[in-house]
Motif scaffolding. Sequence first.
Motif, PDB file in Angstrom:
ATOM      1  N   SER A 292     -10.819  53.861  38.694  1.00  0.00           N
ATOM      2  CA  SER A 292     -10.707  52.755  37.688  1.00  0.00           C
ATOM      3  C   SER A 292      -9.849  53.185  36.538  1.00  0.00           C
ATOM      4  CB  SER A 292     -11.987  52.354  37.093  1.00  0.00           C
ATOM      5  OG  SER A 292     -12.485  53.252  36.199  1.00  0.00           O
ATOM      6  N   VAL A 293      -9.578  54.516  36.267  1.00  0.00           N
ATOM      7  CA  VAL A 293      -8.848  55.108  35.391  1.00  0.00           C
ATOM      8  C   VAL A 293      -7.294  54.964  35.846  1.00  0.00           C
ATOM      9  CG1 VAL A 293      -8.342  57.096  33.799  1.00  0.00           C
ATOM     10  CG2 VAL A 293     -10.763  56.302  34.646  1.00  0.00           C
ATOM     11  N   ASP A 294      -6.267  54.522  35.005  1.00  0.00           N
ATOM     12  CA  ASP A 294      -5.133  54.418  35.271  1.00  0.00           C
ATOM     13  C   ASP A 294      -4.390  55.974  34.888  1.00  0.00           C
ATOM     14  OD1 ASP A 294      -2.433  53.418  36.031  1.00  0.00           O
ATOM     15  OD2 ASP A 294      -2.422  52.141  34.019  1.00  0.00           O
ATOM     16  N   VAL A 295      -3.785  56.517  35.692  1.00  0.00           N
ATOM     17  CA  VAL A 295      -3.339  57.802  35.499  1.00  0.00           C
ATOM     18  C   VAL A 295      -1.803  57.825  35.918  1.00  0.00           C
ATOM     19  CG1 VAL A 295      -3.199  60.036  36.541  1.00  0.00           C
ATOM     20  CG2 VAL A 295      -5.580  59.020  36.465  1.00  0.00           C
ATOM     21  N   TYR A 296      -0.860  58.120  34.793  1.00  0.00           N
ATOM     22  CA  TYR A 296       0.587  58.275  35.017  1.00  0.00           C
ATOM     23  C   TYR A 296       1.167  58.925  33.770  1.00  0.00           C
ATOM     24  CZ  TYR A 296       0.104  54.783  31.020  1.00  0.00           C
ATOM     25  OH  TYR A 296      -0.375  54.108  29.789  1.00  0.00           O
ATOM     26  N   MET A 297       2.462  59.080  34.325  1.00  0.00           N
ATOM     27  CA  MET A 297       3.374  60.079  33.399  1.00  0.00           C
ATOM     28  C   MET A 297       4.055  59.121  32.584  1.00  0.00           C
ATOM     29  SD  MET A 297       6.214  62.517  34.632  1.00  0.00           S
ATOM     30  CE  MET A 297       5.166  63.968  34.550  1.00  0.00           C
ATOM     31  N   ALA A 298       4.423  59.530  31.173  1.00  0.00           N
ATOM     32  CA  ALA A 298       5.425  59.109  30.237  1.00  0.00           C
ATOM     33  C   ALA A 298       6.735  59.641  30.149  1.00  0.00           C
ATOM     34  CB  ALA A 298       4.914  59.315  28.914  1.00  0.00           C
ATOM     35  N   ARG A 299       7.679  58.950  30.099  1.00  0.00           N
ATOM     36  CA  ARG A 299       9.114  59.171  29.833  1.00  0.00           C
ATOM     37  C   ARG A 299       9.694  58.695  28.635  1.00  0.00           C
ATOM     38  NH1 ARG A 299      12.392  55.124  30.659  1.00  0.00           N
ATOM     39  NH2 ARG A 299      12.117  53.494  32.424  1.00  0.00           N
ATOM     40  N   GLY A 300      10.840  59.061  28.171  1.00  0.00           N
ATOM     41  CA  GLY A 300      11.479  58.536  27.192  1.00  0.00           C
ATOM     42  C   GLY A 300      12.254  57.155  27.554  1.00  0.00           C
ATOM     43  N   SER A 301      12.030  56.217  26.851  1.00  0.00           N
ATOM     44  CA  SER A 301      12.884  55.045  26.810  1.00  0.00           C
ATOM     45  C   SER A 301      14.178  55.021  27.106  1.00  0.00           C
ATOM     46  CB  SER A 301      12.319  53.755  25.948  1.00  0.00           C
ATOM     47  OG  SER A 301      13.288  52.751  26.025  1.00  0.00           O
ATOM     48  N   PHE A 302      15.048  54.163  27.980  1.00  0.00           N
ATOM     49  CA  PHE A 302      16.386  54.262  28.040  1.00  0.00           C
ATOM     50  C   PHE A 302      17.161  53.597  26.925  1.00  0.00           C
ATOM     51  CE2 PHE A 302      15.298  54.359  32.705  1.00  0.00           C
ATOM     52  CZ  PHE A 302      15.212  55.905  33.013  1.00  0.00           C
ATOM     53  N   GLU A 303      16.440  52.646  26.268  1.00  0.00           N
ATOM     54  CA  GLU A 303      17.081  51.787  25.318  1.00  0.00           C
ATOM     55  C   GLU A 303      16.545  52.149  23.898  1.00  0.00           C
ATOM     56  OE1 GLU A 303      16.113  47.905  26.616  1.00  0.00           O
ATOM     57  OE2 GLU A 303      17.899  48.175  28.254  1.00  0.00           O
ATOM     58  N   LYS A 304      15.272  52.762  23.921  1.00  0.00           N
ATOM     59  CA  LYS A 304      14.814  52.853  22.298  1.00  0.00           C
ATOM     60  C   LYS A 304      14.062  54.273  22.222  1.00  0.00           C
ATOM     61  CE  LYS A 304      13.149  47.949  22.320  1.00  0.00           C
ATOM     62  NZ  LYS A 304      12.120  47.053  21.874  1.00  0.00           N
ATOM     63  N   PHE A 305      14.002  54.571  20.996  1.00  0.00           N
ATOM     64  CA  PHE A 305      13.221  55.848  20.736  1.00  0.00           C
ATOM     65  C   PHE A 305      11.661  55.685  20.840  1.00  0.00           C
ATOM     66  CE2 PHE A 305      17.149  56.565  17.969  1.00  0.00           C
ATOM     67  CZ  PHE A 305      17.763  57.684  18.651  1.00  0.00           C
ATOM     68  N   LYS A 306      11.133  55.706  21.892  1.00  0.00           N
ATOM     69  CA  LYS A 306       9.969  55.494  22.316  1.00  0.00           C
ATOM     70  C   LYS A 306       9.600  55.866  23.618  1.00  0.00           C
ATOM     71  CE  LYS A 306       8.143  51.544  23.192  1.00  0.00           C
ATOM     72  NZ  LYS A 306       7.552  50.193  22.988  1.00  0.00           N
ATOM     73  N   MET A 307       8.389  56.350  23.890  1.00  0.00           N
ATOM     74  CA  MET A 307       8.071  56.486  25.271  1.00  0.00           C
ATOM     75  C   MET A 307       7.307  55.452  25.996  1.00  0.00           C
ATOM     76  SD  MET A 307       8.832  59.890  24.538  1.00  0.00           S
ATOM     77  CE  MET A 307       8.501  60.295  26.117  1.00  0.00           C
TER      78      MET A 307
END
Length: 218
Positions: free
Chosen positions: A193-208
């Motif tokens: 039930s826990v969502d497990v994933y990786m973050a990356r930098g946005s291609f358009e904004k200064f955000k993950m």
Amino acid sequence: MRLYRFFSAEYGMCSILDRQIRIGRIEELNDDFEFIGVALSEKAERLALRNMRQLLSITKGVICMSKNWSSPLMWAHYADSHKGIVLGFDVPDETFYKVYYVKKRPTLRGMGLNILGEITLEHMKRLILTKAAGWAYEQEYRSYRALNDGVEIKGEMHYFVPFSADMKLREVIVGSRYKGSRTEMVAAVNDPSVDVYMARGSFEKFKMVRQRQKSMWC
């Protein structure tokens, strides 16, 4: 509400495996103005307020979380420069309080006080939820907890709150530079039930943002 806690990879994994989150000691917090942000011209009052903080730190601690996990600054400062882990929890709204960010330090007069000796518990609550505007990127929420049933680790006492219905793990997000495998993390979480994933930098904004290409983390 959903709140997020940032960790290094080591401590994040410890939190997952032990199913608990550490309570921070007030005197350990990284802002030197914590709890003593009111502007005081008298040295005696400044010393008295610092003493109040020290006494409070003996019995009370704080769990600090963020409303958002997408800030690159938060990943850089609190998740080992994107090598760490963010845990997302569902918590009751009434257990965490929003921190307010101000450009100027509050004064006694602005708080309706003439002297520090008139300060009440409600005034203290205001102070402990007030930080300088420069910290606003943290979007912080805080929960104050009693320091009970500590565990001695390497000669120091540490205090923890277990995962529970009031601290429900819902997301595990690893940084874009995280070194561990997805298989290892899913096994450690051991909860579909826990969502497990990786973050990356946005291609358009200064955000993950969420990494949708699963081959980037396997």
